[in-house]
Structures are given as C-alpha cells and as structure tokens.
Design an enzyme around this catalytic site. Sequence first.
Site, PDB file in Angstrom:
ATOM      1  N   TYR A   1       0.990  -1.152   0.109  1.00  0.00           N
ATOM      2  CA  TYR A   1      -0.205  -0.263   0.174  1.00  0.00           C
ATOM      3  C   TYR A   1       1.437   1.400   0.103  1.00  0.00           C
ATOM      4  CZ  TYR A   1      -3.810   3.252   1.449  1.00  0.00           C
ATOM      5  OH  TYR A   1      -4.251   4.355   1.415  1.00  0.00           O
TER       6      TYR A   1
ATOM      7  N   HIS B   1       1.739   3.819  -2.925  1.00  0.00           N
ATOM      8  CA  HIS B   1       1.044   5.684  -2.958  1.00  0.00           C
ATOM      9  C   HIS B   1       2.354   5.977  -2.811  1.00  0.00           C
ATOM     10  CE1 HIS B   1      -2.481   4.361  -1.492  1.00  0.00           C
ATOM     11  NE2 HIS B   1      -3.140   5.659  -1.316  1.00  0.00           N
TER      12      HIS B   1
ATOM     13  N   TYR C   1      -3.802  16.989   2.025  1.00  0.00           N
ATOM     14  CA  TYR C   1      -4.205  15.220   1.705  1.00  0.00           C
ATOM     15  C   TYR C   1      -3.227  14.323   2.631  1.00  0.00           C
ATOM     16  CZ  TYR C   1      -6.955  10.776   0.023  1.00  0.00           C
ATOM     17  OH  TYR C   1      -7.993   9.740  -0.061  1.00  0.00           O
TER      18      TYR C   1
ATOM     19  N   TRP D   1      -8.720   3.366  -8.404  1.00  0.00           N
ATOM     20  CA  TRP D   1      -9.530   2.337  -7.268  1.00  0.00           C
ATOM     21  C   TRP D   1      -9.401   0.428  -7.661  1.00  0.00           C
ATOM     22  CZ3 TRP D   1     -15.435   4.329  -7.787  1.00  0.00           C
ATOM     23  CH2 TRP D   1     -15.024   5.592  -6.396  1.00  0.00           C
TER      24      TRP D   1
END
Length: 104
Positions: free
Chosen positions: A18, A22, A41, A77
């Site tokens: 993950y 990112h 963010y 997604w």
Amino acid sequence: MERVASIMYLYPGNQEEYKKRHDELWPEMKEALKAHGAANYSIFLEEKTDTLFAYVEVEDKAIYDKIAETEICQKWWKYMAPIMKSNPNNSPVAVDLKEVFYLA
C-alpha cells in the site's frame, strides 16, 4: 476549506505494498485530486489492525466527490482493490468520520 476524514481497511500483509503504491502515485491521479479541490491529503496507518485513516481538505465536497466519476480514479480503485477492502465497483470501503474537535 472543508476537512474530511475517513477510515479504510487493508487486507493483512499489504502494508508495504500500500505504501509503495502511494509512494509511486500516478501523476494523473495527483492531477485529478488537485483538480477536484483536494489539499493537505494525508493517509495514516494503524499497523496492528491494518486500518487506514485518511484526511483531506477540500474546497467543495460536492466537487471533490465527482472524482469518483473520472476514468483515472476508477482505474486507481481497480489497481488498489486486491490489497484493501473494496466495494463491488472497486471503490474502497470507507467510513466517513464526524469531526468532534478542531483547534485552529
């Protein structure tokens, strides 16, 4: 700016992947986030439970929510779905959080 927070869930064993994904966030995805008013963010990980805490400031929540309709977001997604709990449309299972305290 509106502050928006939510929690999401990784499948066990996917913390490093993950973070890697990112760290290598696609430039088109970054552009889409900014174009939809996202700023400041951040995503945090609670390592023991594989729970993610996301925080973002948005200019207009309605405009920000429209990112879900973009091709790049839907592609992201789909790319992320194998490593985190996802809905049938591949969007991450997310629980919106209610702000209960703010100190400016």
